[in-house]
Design an enzyme around this catalytic site. Structure first.
Site, PDB file in Angstrom:
ATOM      1  N   ASN A 124       0.264   5.684   0.214  1.00 61.90           N
ATOM      2  CA  ASN A 124      -0.546   6.899   0.103  1.00 61.90           C
ATOM      3  C   ASN A 124       0.350   8.127  -0.073  1.00 61.90           C
ATOM      4  O   ASN A 124       1.117   8.136  -1.050  1.00 61.90           O
ATOM      5  CB  ASN A 124      -1.659   7.006   1.155  1.00 61.90           C
ATOM      6  CG  ASN A 124      -1.270   6.904   2.612  1.00 61.90           C
ATOM      7  OD1 ASN A 124      -0.978   5.843   3.105  1.00 61.90           O
ATOM      8  ND2 ASN A 124      -1.320   8.006   3.333  1.00 61.90           N
ATOM      9  N   ASP A 125       0.273   9.107   0.780  1.00 62.02           N
ATOM     10  CA  ASP A 125       0.871  10.418   0.481  1.00 62.02           C
ATOM     11  C   ASP A 125       2.335  10.392   0.009  1.00 62.02           C
ATOM     12  O   ASP A 125       3.153   9.676   0.586  1.00 62.02           O
ATOM     13  CB  ASP A 125       0.904  11.289   1.751  1.00 62.02           C
ATOM     14  CG  ASP A 125      -0.372  11.266   2.541  1.00 62.02           C
ATOM     15  OD1 ASP A 125      -1.353  10.698   2.069  1.00 62.02           O
ATOM     16  OD2 ASP A 125      -0.362  11.813   3.658  1.00 62.02           O
TER      17      ASP A 125
ATOM     18  N   ARG B 226      -0.128  16.969  12.766  1.00 59.40           N
ATOM     19  CA  ARG B 226       0.745  16.123  11.942  1.00 59.40           C
ATOM     20  C   ARG B 226       1.144  16.761  10.605  1.00 59.40           C
ATOM     21  O   ARG B 226       0.633  17.771  10.210  1.00 59.40           O
ATOM     22  CB  ARG B 226       0.057  14.792  11.663  1.00 59.40           C
ATOM     23  CG  ARG B 226      -1.276  14.879  10.956  1.00 59.40           C
ATOM     24  CD  ARG B 226      -1.840  13.466  10.699  1.00 59.40           C
ATOM     25  NE  ARG B 226      -3.169  13.522  10.128  1.00 59.40           N
ATOM     26  CZ  ARG B 226      -4.294  13.564  10.828  1.00 59.40           C
ATOM     27  NH1 ARG B 226      -4.256  13.552  12.150  1.00 59.40           N
ATOM     28  NH2 ARG B 226      -5.471  13.627  10.218  1.00 59.40           N
TER      29      ARG B 226
ATOM     30  N   TRP C  90       0.828  -1.221   0.000  1.00 60.08           N
ATOM     31  CA  TRP C  90       0.000   0.000   0.000  1.00 60.08           C
ATOM     32  C   TRP C  90       0.852   1.257   0.000  1.00 60.08           C
ATOM     33  O   TRP C  90       1.873   1.325   0.681  1.00 60.08           O
ATOM     34  CB  TRP C  90      -0.871   0.010   1.254  1.00 60.08           C
ATOM     35  CG  TRP C  90      -1.504   1.332   1.556  1.00 60.08           C
ATOM     36  CD1 TRP C  90      -0.928   2.386   2.216  1.00 60.08           C
ATOM     37  CD2 TRP C  90      -2.830   1.753   1.216  1.00 60.08           C
ATOM     38  NE1 TRP C  90      -1.822   3.426   2.314  1.00 60.08           N
ATOM     39  CE2 TRP C  90      -2.994   3.070   1.710  1.00 60.08           C
ATOM     40  CE3 TRP C  90      -3.906   1.140   0.542  1.00 60.08           C
ATOM     41  CZ2 TRP C  90      -4.186   3.777   1.560  1.00 60.08           C
ATOM     42  CZ3 TRP C  90      -5.090   1.858   0.399  1.00 60.08           C
ATOM     43  CH2 TRP C  90      -5.220   3.157   0.898  1.00 60.08           C
TER      44      TRP C  90
ATOM     45  N   GLU D 207      -4.720  18.511   6.705  1.00 64.71           N
ATOM     46  CA  GLU D 207      -3.651  17.533   6.540  1.00 64.71           C
ATOM     47  C   GLU D 207      -2.642  18.052   5.512  1.00 64.71           C
ATOM     48  O   GLU D 207      -2.985  18.818   4.605  1.00 64.71           O
ATOM     49  CB  GLU D 207      -4.236  16.195   6.064  1.00 64.71           C
ATOM     50  CG  GLU D 207      -5.152  15.552   7.101  1.00 64.71           C
ATOM     51  CD  GLU D 207      -5.541  14.118   6.724  1.00 64.71           C
ATOM     52  OE1 GLU D 207      -5.340  13.228   7.565  1.00 64.71           O
ATOM     53  OE2 GLU D 207      -6.045  13.892   5.613  1.00 64.71           O
TER      54      GLU D 207
ATOM     55  N   TRP E  53      -4.093   0.068   4.053  1.00 64.20           N
ATOM     56  CA  TRP E  53      -3.374   0.978   4.953  1.00 64.20           C
ATOM     57  C   TRP E  53      -3.067   0.238   6.256  1.00 64.20           C
ATOM     58  O   TRP E  53      -3.876  -0.553   6.741  1.00 64.20           O
ATOM     59  CB  TRP E  53      -4.260   2.203   5.224  1.00 64.20           C
ATOM     60  CG  TRP E  53      -3.566   3.297   5.968  1.00 64.20           C
ATOM     61  CD1 TRP E  53      -2.776   4.272   5.436  1.00 64.20           C
ATOM     62  CD2 TRP E  53      -3.600   3.531   7.373  1.00 64.20           C
ATOM     63  NE1 TRP E  53      -2.314   5.093   6.424  1.00 64.20           N
ATOM     64  CE2 TRP E  53      -2.804   4.667   7.635  1.00 64.20           C
ATOM     65  CE3 TRP E  53      -4.212   2.893   8.451  1.00 64.20           C
ATOM     66  CZ2 TRP E  53      -2.610   5.187   8.906  1.00 64.20           C
ATOM     67  CZ3 TRP E  53      -4.022   3.404   9.735  1.00 64.20           C
ATOM     68  CH2 TRP E  53      -3.225   4.548   9.951  1.00 64.20           C
TER      69      TRP E  53
ATOM     70  N   PHE F   7       4.152   8.817  10.172  1.00 63.30           N
ATOM     71  CA  PHE F   7       3.208   9.515   9.308  1.00 63.30           C
ATOM     72  C   PHE F   7       3.934  10.538   8.424  1.00 63.30           C
ATOM     73  O   PHE F   7       5.144  10.711   8.505  1.00 63.30           O
ATOM     74  CB  PHE F   7       2.128  10.182  10.166  1.00 63.30           C
ATOM     75  CG  PHE F   7       0.966   9.257  10.489  1.00 63.30           C
ATOM     76  CD1 PHE F   7       1.066   7.885  10.346  1.00 63.30           C
ATOM     77  CD2 PHE F   7      -0.246   9.782  10.935  1.00 63.30           C
ATOM     78  CE1 PHE F   7      -0.007   7.041  10.631  1.00 63.30           C
ATOM     79  CE2 PHE F   7      -1.329   8.953  11.224  1.00 63.30           C
ATOM     80  CZ  PHE F   7      -1.218   7.592  11.075  1.00 63.30           C
ATOM     81  N   SER F   8       3.130  11.240   7.625  1.00 66.04           N
ATOM     82  CA  SER F   8       3.685  12.099   6.570  1.00 66.04           C
ATOM     83  C   SER F   8       4.601  13.197   7.097  1.00 66.04           C
ATOM     84  O   SER F   8       4.476  13.643   8.249  1.00 66.04           O
ATOM     85  CB  SER F   8       2.551  12.727   5.769  1.00 66.04           C
ATOM     86  OG  SER F   8       2.002  11.749   4.929  1.00 66.04           O
TER      87      SER F   8
ATOM     88  N   TRP G 107      -8.936   8.438  -0.158  1.00 67.18           N
ATOM     89  CA  TRP G 107      -9.542   7.707   0.945  1.00 67.18           C
ATOM     90  C   TRP G 107     -10.973   7.347   0.576  1.00 67.18           C
ATOM     91  O   TRP G 107     -11.695   8.159   0.023  1.00 67.18           O
ATOM     92  CB  TRP G 107      -9.551   8.555   2.230  1.00 67.18           C
ATOM     93  CG  TRP G 107      -8.172   8.868   2.707  1.00 67.18           C
ATOM     94  CD1 TRP G 107      -7.598  10.097   2.778  1.00 67.18           C
ATOM     95  CD2 TRP G 107      -7.182   7.929   3.157  1.00 67.18           C
ATOM     96  NE1 TRP G 107      -6.314   9.980   3.239  1.00 67.18           N
ATOM     97  CE2 TRP G 107      -6.037   8.673   3.493  1.00 67.18           C
ATOM     98  CE3 TRP G 107      -7.150   6.540   3.303  1.00 67.18           C
ATOM     99  CZ2 TRP G 107      -4.870   8.083   3.966  1.00 67.18           C
ATOM    100  CZ3 TRP G 107      -5.985   5.948   3.778  1.00 67.18           C
ATOM    101  CH2 TRP G 107      -4.873   6.715   4.104  1.00 67.18           C
TER     102      TRP G 107
HETATM  103  C1  FRU Z   1      -3.194  12.112   4.574  1.00 73.45           C
HETATM  104  C2  FRU Z   1      -2.841  11.407   5.878  1.00 73.45           C
HETATM  105  C3  FRU Z   1      -1.882  12.252   6.707  1.00 73.45           C
HETATM  106  C4  FRU Z   1      -1.198  11.241   7.567  1.00 73.45           C
HETATM  107  C5  FRU Z   1      -1.076  10.076   6.613  1.00 73.45           C
HETATM  108  C6  FRU Z   1      -1.164   8.729   7.283  1.00 73.45           C
HETATM  109  O1  FRU Z   1      -3.617  11.254   3.577  1.00 73.45           O
HETATM  110  O2  FRU Z   1      -4.010  11.118   6.607  1.00 73.45           O
HETATM  111  O3  FRU Z   1      -2.507  13.286   7.456  1.00 73.45           O
HETATM  112  O4  FRU Z   1       0.050  11.675   8.013  1.00 73.45           O
HETATM  113  O5  FRU Z   1      -2.114  10.203   5.670  1.00 73.45           O
HETATM  114  O6  FRU Z   1      -0.874   7.699   6.387  1.00 73.45           O
END
Ligand code: FRU
Length: 490
Positions: free
Chosen positions: A46-47, A167, A44, A221, A71, A106-107, A296
């Site tokens: 994401n960001d 975050r 997986w 975010e 995730w 996290f990001s 998401w």
């Molecule tokens: C955005 C987010 C961030 C977080 C990350 C977790 O898509 O929710 O705020 O750090 O993804 O994977």
């Protein structure tokens, strides 16, 4: 957990990479695997995180769960490139190994601190008894292997400590200081907080950089903040705004007050699958953006094949004279082009027009210029990834009266659907120039030199490869149509 039983960061990195190496062979057989986009080796993603130009190369990190296509406890995956086109996977950069990041790294972002590649990320703790988000750093001298700092967490709590949503730090250099913008939730209000530091370890809270009246979300975010063409831009991905959008705000910033006075905002990308973008400053000052090319809550049909998620192609941002942003694929992507086709002066009415029958492919770049002068159609555009039977196809539609560019996924294959679009006003005599990047399970559309962008994931059958122009209730002329097949980089 008893620290003597805990695996070290190095052990967890090795474990993640060994696992990924074992399953990588199985995901490559999926026909929806992308040809020239950044993806994780499997699992997986994401960001985009930690975008940075370091030691002559572009580094891109990303939120990564190596152990499944869902995730999970977040790691940081890592790729690098000399040219923004050809990417190479590197070992996993971060794994959740410490009490302060036990439920995920996290990001965050990356900076070149005098030759030391430094990652600034959020340590996430989410147990039955505790929720906390803290800011941490990890450093590398070879740009590959990262050690977490003994000073972590470098910011242990938000100034008011009233919410655990704190975050996604983005750090940059200005004068003799480092600055950080970080997302925060205070009640129902999303905010971006500003910090300052001399050494990336001791941070002073400056104040609220920007916030909103609640109409722009309860949590911001992935904030990103930079100057561009004489203004400052704040990018946010707000929670609590229908449809999860990424937004940019344009305004003026004064380092003496730390306050960003924003005048207007707009969506960055109007497609179905675009979120949490981040930018980097290239060597010549270009502002380059990558987004997560998923969303998401949307179905990800590739998950059953062992992978999910990708990043967009890199895009260059410019501020236009009217104060809006344009976003265009970086020029380096021309290196992917092969097999050029050009057709000129096509009169399109209705559908089933086979001028472009010779053109087919699942990795294409298309540039089509439509003339509005003499156009009688109410809607017109291109259908891509069409099946021979006509039951599949992804429509890119310009709706003249509404002045809207739309992507319609209702016949785009497994698991997806819906129409979405955004404003693109054209005058009678104008042209509509569409630039489209197709890559197996994605379509990215740029209208009129990047004045609008739409990014969506699609999952058609592998033989749905056709391209067809169409016009509804009238006709339209395509002045010029260029297409290239695009090479794979993986
Ligand atoms: C955005 C987010 C961030 C977080 C990350 C977790 O898509 O929710 O705020 O750090 O993804 O994977």
């Amino acid at each position: 957990m008893d620290s003597t039983l805990r695996k070290t960061h190095w052990e967890l990195i090795r474990q993640a990479d060994d696992f990924a190496a074992k399953v990588a062979g199985t995901v490559t057989e999926d026909p929806h695997r992308l040809g020239y986009h950044i993806m994780a080796p499997s699992g997986w993603i994401n960001d985009p995180n930690g975008l940075v130009y370091y030691s002559g190369e572009y580094h891109v990190f990303y939120q990564y769960h190596p152990y499944s296509s869902q995730w999970g406890p977040m790691h940081w995956g890592h790729v690098k490139s000399k040219d923004l086109v050809h990417w190479k996977h590197l070992p996993t950069a971060l794994a959740p190994s410490e009490p302060y990041d036990q439920n995920g790294c996290f990001s965050g972002s990356a900076v070149d601190d005098n030759g030391i590649l430094t990652l600034i990320y959020t340590g996430n703790v989410h147990t039955e008894s505790k929720r906390a988000q803290v800011q941490c750093i990890a450093v590398s001298i070879d740009g590959v292997n990262f050690s977490k700092s003994a000073d972590n967490p470098v910011i242990g709590e938000a100034p008011k400590a009233c919410s655990p949503d704190f975050r996604d730090p983005k750090v940059w250099r200005h004068g003799d200081s480092w600055y950080m913008v970080v997302g925060y939730r205070e009640g129902k209000i999303g905010k971006a907080l500003l910090y300052e530091s001399r050494d990336l370890r001791k941070w002073k809270y400056v104040g609220v950089l920007a916030d909103n009246d609640g109409s722009l979300g309860y949590m911001w975010e992935c904030p990103d903040f930079f100057s561009l063409d004489g203004k400052h831009i704040l990018i946010i991905s707000p929670m609590g705004v229908p449809g999860h959008k990424s937004i940019y705000l344009v305004g003026d910033f004064d380092y003496r007050t730390g306050w960003f006075d924003w005048q207007h905002y707009a969506e960055l990308d109007y497609g179905h699958d675009f979120y949490a973008p981040q930018t980097l400053a290239g060597p010549s000052g270009r502002r380059i953006l990558f987004g997560w090319m998923n969303m998401w809550g949307r179905e990800q049909p590739t998950a059953e094949k062992g992978w999910a998620g990708a990043l967009t192609i890199p895009r260059e941002l410019r501020l236009l004279p009217d104060g809006t942003l344009s976003m265009l694929p970086v020029s380096e992507l021309r290196a992917l082009r092969k097999d050029h086709v050009r057709v000129e002066n096509i009169e399109v009415s209705g559908e089933g027009n086979d001028y472009l029958a010779s053109l087919a492919g699942d990795q294409l770049e298309i540039v089509a210029v439509f003339e509005l002068a003499g156009c009688t159609a109410t809607e017109f555009g291109l259908e891509v990834r069409c099946s021979p039977e006509g039951d599949q196809g992804t429509s890119i539609i310009y709706h003249r009266r509404n002045g809207e560019l739309i992507v319609d996924l209702n016949r785009s294959g497994a698991g997806v659907g819906g129409r979405t679009g955004g404003p693109l006003k054209l005058r009678e005599k104008n042209t509509l120039k569409l630039r489209i990047f197709i890559d197996r399970s994605s379509v990215e559309v740029f209208g009129n030199e990047g004045r609008i962008a739409l990014s969506s994931r699609i999952y058609p059958n592998p033989n749905s490869n056709g391209v067809k122009p169409f016009a509804t209730n009238g006709s339209v002329r395509i002045r010029r149509f260029d297409a290239w097949k695009l090479k794979s980089i993986w």
